[in-house]
Design a protein around this motif. Sequence first.
Motif, PDB file in Angstrom:
ATOM      1  N   LEU A 271       1.007  -1.021   0.238  1.00 54.31           N
ATOM      2  CA  LEU A 271       0.353   0.355   0.060  1.00 54.31           C
ATOM      3  C   LEU A 271       0.770   1.471   0.102  1.00 54.31           C
ATOM      4  CD1 LEU A 271      -2.954  -1.268   2.398  1.00 54.31           C
ATOM      5  CD2 LEU A 271      -2.480  -1.199   0.152  1.00 54.31           C
ATOM      6  N   ALA A 272       0.612   1.848  -1.702  1.00 53.17           N
ATOM      7  CA  ALA A 272       1.583   3.356  -1.168  1.00 53.17           C
ATOM      8  C   ALA A 272       0.920   4.145  -0.972  1.00 53.17           C
ATOM      9  CB  ALA A 272       2.370   2.952  -2.517  1.00 53.17           C
ATOM     10  N   ASP A 273       0.962   5.212   0.130  1.00 54.49           N
ATOM     11  CA  ASP A 273       0.410   6.643   0.034  1.00 54.49           C
ATOM     12  C   ASP A 273       1.590   7.107   0.173  1.00 54.49           C
ATOM     13  OD1 ASP A 273       0.151   8.838   1.321  1.00 54.49           O
ATOM     14  OD2 ASP A 273      -0.673   7.625   3.345  1.00 54.49           O
ATOM     15  N   GLU A 274       0.771   7.856  -1.644  1.00 47.70           N
ATOM     16  CA  GLU A 274       1.707   8.649  -2.276  1.00 47.70           C
ATOM     17  C   GLU A 274       1.135  10.356  -2.479  1.00 47.70           C
ATOM     18  OE1 GLU A 274       4.240   5.475  -4.485  1.00 47.70           O
ATOM     19  OE2 GLU A 274       3.165   6.610  -5.803  1.00 47.70           O
ATOM     20  N   VAL A 275       0.468  10.510  -1.245  1.00 42.01           N
ATOM     21  CA  VAL A 275       0.043  12.066  -1.498  1.00 42.01           C
ATOM     22  C   VAL A 275       1.110  13.413  -1.324  1.00 42.01           C
ATOM     23  CG1 VAL A 275      -2.142  11.095  -0.423  1.00 42.01           C
ATOM     24  CG2 VAL A 275      -0.874  12.466   1.408  1.00 42.01           C
ATOM     25  N   TYR A 276       2.775  12.930  -0.933  1.00 44.90           N
ATOM     26  CA  TYR A 276       2.864  14.284  -0.960  1.00 44.90           C
ATOM     27  C   TYR A 276       3.786  14.111  -2.460  1.00 44.90           C
ATOM     28  CZ  TYR A 276       1.117  14.828   3.693  1.00 44.90           C
ATOM     29  OH  TYR A 276       0.369  15.392   4.031  1.00 44.90           O
ATOM     30  N   GLN A 277       3.627  13.674  -3.197  1.00 46.81           N
ATOM     31  CA  GLN A 277       4.799  12.834  -4.165  1.00 46.81           C
ATOM     32  C   GLN A 277       5.035  14.417  -5.030  1.00 46.81           C
ATOM     33  OE1 GLN A 277       2.610  11.668  -7.853  1.00 46.81           O
ATOM     34  NE2 GLN A 277       1.886  10.510  -6.255  1.00 46.81           N
ATOM     35  N   THR A 278       4.607  15.807  -4.844  1.00 48.83           N
ATOM     36  CA  THR A 278       4.822  16.982  -5.499  1.00 48.83           C
ATOM     37  C   THR A 278       5.667  17.950  -4.030  1.00 48.83           C
ATOM     38  OG1 THR A 278       2.947  18.303  -5.185  1.00 48.83           O
ATOM     39  CG2 THR A 278       3.340  16.971  -7.721  1.00 48.83           C
ATOM     40  N   ASN A 279       5.342  17.024  -3.553  1.00 49.00           N
ATOM     41  CA  ASN A 279       6.467  18.283  -1.974  1.00 49.00           C
ATOM     42  C   ASN A 279       7.829  17.903  -1.602  1.00 49.00           C
ATOM     43  OD1 ASN A 279       3.182  18.141  -1.250  1.00 49.00           O
ATOM     44  ND2 ASN A 279       4.302  20.263  -0.494  1.00 49.00           N
ATOM     45  N   ILE A 280       8.654  18.113  -3.167  1.00 49.84           N
ATOM     46  CA  ILE A 280      10.016  17.565  -2.777  1.00 49.84           C
ATOM     47  C   ILE A 280      11.163  18.447  -3.468  1.00 49.84           C
ATOM     48  CG2 ILE A 280      11.294  15.608  -4.451  1.00 49.84           C
ATOM     49  CD1 ILE A 280       9.563  13.992  -3.331  1.00 49.84           C
ATOM     50  N   PHE A 311      -2.510   5.760  -3.851  1.00 53.56           N
ATOM     51  CA  PHE A 311      -3.142   6.929  -2.954  1.00 53.56           C
ATOM     52  C   PHE A 311      -2.485   7.993  -3.714  1.00 53.56           C
ATOM     53  CE2 PHE A 311      -3.656   3.164  -0.169  1.00 53.56           C
ATOM     54  CZ  PHE A 311      -4.533   2.803  -0.918  1.00 53.56           C
ATOM     55  N   HIS A 312      -3.754   8.574  -4.267  1.00 55.69           N
ATOM     56  CA  HIS A 312      -2.785  10.472  -4.263  1.00 55.69           C
ATOM     57  C   HIS A 312      -4.397  11.101  -4.156  1.00 55.69           C
ATOM     58  CE1 HIS A 312      -0.924  13.732  -5.128  1.00 55.69           C
ATOM     59  NE2 HIS A 312      -1.540  13.302  -7.361  1.00 55.69           N
ATOM     60  N   SER A 313      -3.196  12.429  -3.468  1.00 51.58           N
ATOM     61  CA  SER A 313      -4.897  12.983  -3.420  1.00 51.58           C
ATOM     62  C   SER A 313      -4.168  14.614  -3.563  1.00 51.58           C
ATOM     63  CB  SER A 313      -4.985  13.387  -1.553  1.00 51.58           C
ATOM     64  OG  SER A 313      -5.632  14.174  -1.246  1.00 51.58           O
ATOM     65  N   ILE A 314      -5.788  15.727  -3.822  1.00 51.97           N
ATOM     66  CA  ILE A 314      -5.971  16.887  -4.504  1.00 51.97           C
ATOM     67  C   ILE A 314      -5.710  17.616  -2.973  1.00 51.97           C
ATOM     68  CG2 ILE A 314      -7.365  16.430  -6.021  1.00 51.97           C
ATOM     69  CD1 ILE A 314      -9.729  18.165  -3.954  1.00 51.97           C
ATOM     70  N   LYS A 316      -3.102  17.974  -1.386  1.00 46.01           N
ATOM     71  CA  LYS A 316      -1.047  18.001  -0.315  1.00 46.01           C
ATOM     72  C   LYS A 316      -0.782  18.474  -1.728  1.00 46.01           C
ATOM     73  CE  LYS A 316      -2.293  16.299   2.876  1.00 46.01           C
ATOM     74  NZ  LYS A 316      -3.041  17.048   4.270  1.00 46.01           N
ATOM     75  N   GLY A 317       0.495  18.764  -2.250  1.00 47.49           N
ATOM     76  CA  GLY A 317       1.468  19.582  -2.868  1.00 47.49           C
ATOM     77  C   GLY A 317       1.108  20.422  -3.479  1.00 47.49           C
ATOM     78  N   MET A 318       0.855  21.254  -3.938  1.00 50.36           N
ATOM     79  CA  MET A 318       0.402  23.156  -3.989  1.00 50.36           C
ATOM     80  C   MET A 318      -0.873  23.557  -4.728  1.00 50.36           C
ATOM     81  SD  MET A 318       3.988  23.034  -3.911  1.00 50.36           S
ATOM     82  CE  MET A 318       4.249  21.720  -4.932  1.00 50.36           C
ATOM     83  N   ILE A 319      -1.414  22.190  -4.639  1.00 53.25           N
ATOM     84  CA  ILE A 319      -2.877  22.149  -4.581  1.00 53.25           C
ATOM     85  C   ILE A 319      -3.983  22.621  -3.226  1.00 53.25           C
ATOM     86  CG2 ILE A 319      -5.310  21.323  -5.389  1.00 53.25           C
ATOM     87  CD1 ILE A 319      -3.156  19.364  -6.887  1.00 53.25           C
ATOM     88  N   GLY A 320      -3.852  21.844  -2.362  1.00 54.19           N
ATOM     89  CA  GLY A 320      -3.797  21.848  -0.892  1.00 54.19           C
ATOM     90  C   GLY A 320      -5.241  22.027  -0.802  1.00 54.19           C
ATOM     91  N   GLU A 321      -6.654  21.699  -1.402  1.00 56.56           N
ATOM     92  CA  GLU A 321      -7.756  21.722  -1.922  1.00 56.56           C
ATOM     93  C   GLU A 321      -8.179  21.208  -0.639  1.00 56.56           C
ATOM     94  OE1 GLU A 321      -9.993  23.489  -3.243  1.00 56.56           O
ATOM     95  OE2 GLU A 321      -8.650  24.806  -5.013  1.00 56.56           O
ATOM     96  N   CYS A 322      -7.992  20.903   0.555  1.00 60.83           N
ATOM     97  CA  CYS A 322      -8.309  19.500   0.820  1.00 60.83           C
ATOM     98  C   CYS A 322      -9.688  19.071   1.365  1.00 60.83           C
ATOM     99  CB  CYS A 322      -7.530  20.089   2.837  1.00 60.83           C
ATOM    100  SG  CYS A 322      -5.894  20.402   3.265  1.00 60.83           S
ATOM    101  N   GLY A 323     -10.282  20.696   1.894  1.00 60.34           N
ATOM    102  CA  GLY A 323     -11.775  20.043   2.057  1.00 60.34           C
ATOM    103  C   GLY A 323     -12.678  20.406   0.816  1.00 60.34           C
ATOM    104  N   ILE A 358     -14.009  16.566  -9.714  1.00 54.85           N
ATOM    105  CA  ILE A 358     -12.993  18.195 -11.217  1.00 54.85           C
ATOM    106  C   ILE A 358     -11.693  18.070 -10.116  1.00 54.85           C
ATOM    107  CG2 ILE A 358     -13.931  19.943 -11.384  1.00 54.85           C
ATOM    108  CD1 ILE A 358     -16.746  19.496 -11.556  1.00 54.85           C
ATOM    109  N   LEU A 359     -11.804  18.696  -9.208  1.00 58.14           N
ATOM    110  CA  LEU A 359     -10.080  18.647  -9.135  1.00 58.14           C
ATOM    111  C   LEU A 359      -9.210  17.385  -9.361  1.00 58.14           C
ATOM    112  CD1 LEU A 359      -9.099  21.466  -7.808  1.00 58.14           C
ATOM    113  CD2 LEU A 359     -11.436  21.220  -7.655  1.00 58.14           C
ATOM    114  N   VAL A 360      -9.759  16.066  -9.354  1.00 57.87           N
ATOM    115  CA  VAL A 360      -8.629  15.520  -9.080  1.00 57.87           C
ATOM    116  C   VAL A 360      -8.490  15.651 -11.391  1.00 57.87           C
ATOM    117  CG1 VAL A 360      -8.480  12.790  -9.518  1.00 57.87           C
ATOM    118  CG2 VAL A 360      -9.379  13.718  -8.051  1.00 57.87           C
ATOM    119  N   ASP A 361      -9.284  15.783 -11.748  1.00 56.37           N
ATOM    120  CA  ASP A 361      -8.980  15.959 -13.401  1.00 56.37           C
ATOM    121  C   ASP A 361      -7.910  17.094 -13.037  1.00 56.37           C
ATOM    122  OD1 ASP A 361     -10.625  15.301 -16.001  1.00 56.37           O
ATOM    123  OD2 ASP A 361     -10.629  17.640 -16.309  1.00 56.37           O
TER     124      ASP A 361
END
Length: 499
Positions: A271-280, A311-314, A316-323, A358-361
């Motif tokens: 199980l690869a939690d990669e939600v911070y992949q652009t925070n390098i 796994f990935h998410s909107i 984190k990274g520079m997006i930060g659309e947590c809500g 939509i934000l994932v897109d």
Amino acid sequence: MTLTDTTSTPQPGTKVLTEKSINKHVKAVEYAVRGRIAIRAEALREELAAGEKKPFQTVVNCNIGNPQQLHQKPITFFRQVASLCEYPDLLQDQNQAAVSQIYPQDAIDRAKELLKQVGSIGAYSHSQGIPSIRRTVANFLQQRDATEQPGNPNDIYLTQGASDGVKTILTVLTESSQTGIMIPIPQYPLYSATLSFIDATPVPYYLDEEQGWSLDIAQLTATIQKARQEDHVDVRALVIINPGNPTGQCLSQQTLTDLLTFCYDQRLVLLADEVYQTNIYKSDRPFVSFRKALLEHPSADVRNHVELVSFHSISKGMIGECGRRGGYFECINIQQSVRDQIYKMASVSLCPNVHGQILVDLMCNPPKEGDLSYPAYQAEVSGIFESLRRRAQKLEAVFNAMEGVSCQSAQGAMYLFPTITLPAKAIQHAQQLGISPDDFYCEQLLEATGVCVVPGSGFGQVKGTYHLRTTFLPEEHLFDEFCGNVQRFHTSFLQQYKD
């Protein structure tokens, strides 16, 4: 009579729901990032709003990676497209002249294209996620990993943030209370909390702080052998958080290759939690996905048999659309019959929210060079990234200059996890209060400065060591003040409890 005694006569007027009667697994759940100290921070915010005097003017929530709470600016193009999808009447021909004065044409075109595929964002979507958006994710995966093998939209499940996907997969994996899941220590408490709720067994393995929070295959092997042979745990999966949370390390491709081999040898789902992949933040340690490492693994047996869920998410990274709660996971080498069961679980909730989809897109297909909005998009993303990197370096230096504090560099993510040597008197006082010493330290930091961080005990740590986790998300123009408040508190705390 107790309320759980079903053979006794019911007593009208007595409560059905009591702390004693509710699901015991709910009571076992602990989630430190929104725990006791975070709750106290909210109470302090309300007290300040009511006019009470404090040693500080505002509460600074560094307990959770929630960028926009600390005023990170949303990406303009993403919000433009999202707003047009939210109010599609703006796209009608009679409004074109007015709308084109506010929105760039590529944002208008993108919203129209999305709405063709989505329909109304107020309607339920496909339970696995909108098909066209899953195709966007599949294309993104192939481009990100520079692999010949394309992504498969049928392997992708859109979710309400990565957390929802993690909980789904852990639930599907768990057959009984003897089902074991290997989790890192320190770990993000989503994993321990979920395992408590579904009554599975966490199998902790320790990251090596002195080696930059590195992994050791020999230790992993010893851990799984003990769990299986001595504790009789049915260990089924290995969780890897990369880049690390709360520790900020980023794994090399060779390490990923070795971990995939380990999973093949030990018959584990990865199980690869990669939600911070652009925070390098370190150019010598780029992010490499487990998907890429698997597809390029030198062993065909590993490539064809290791079961991988990424796994990935909107959020984190520079997006930060947590809500907005958007994310996805991809399944590789998972049996179709199992994927059918995952789909069934997804369908129970009908669908992930469409705003998040939509934000994932948009995350997976942002403006590209040559697009009208690309210069502004690139400037915003680069500005946020460089600011995060500066703040990470500054806060690391502050911690390492503090007496009795040692902090590893953040190679990725948005946290630092310093170790703190606490005075014996502070440890004794915390024990008298019945709380962990690092919990006491973080509580006192909050009361003195308004800075809310999370004690390391909430993530797990080597016995006898004390840590805290903090984001480096406070606004850059306020960052020196933030750092100064932490430094002054630490000096005062050591003086108060010096041996």
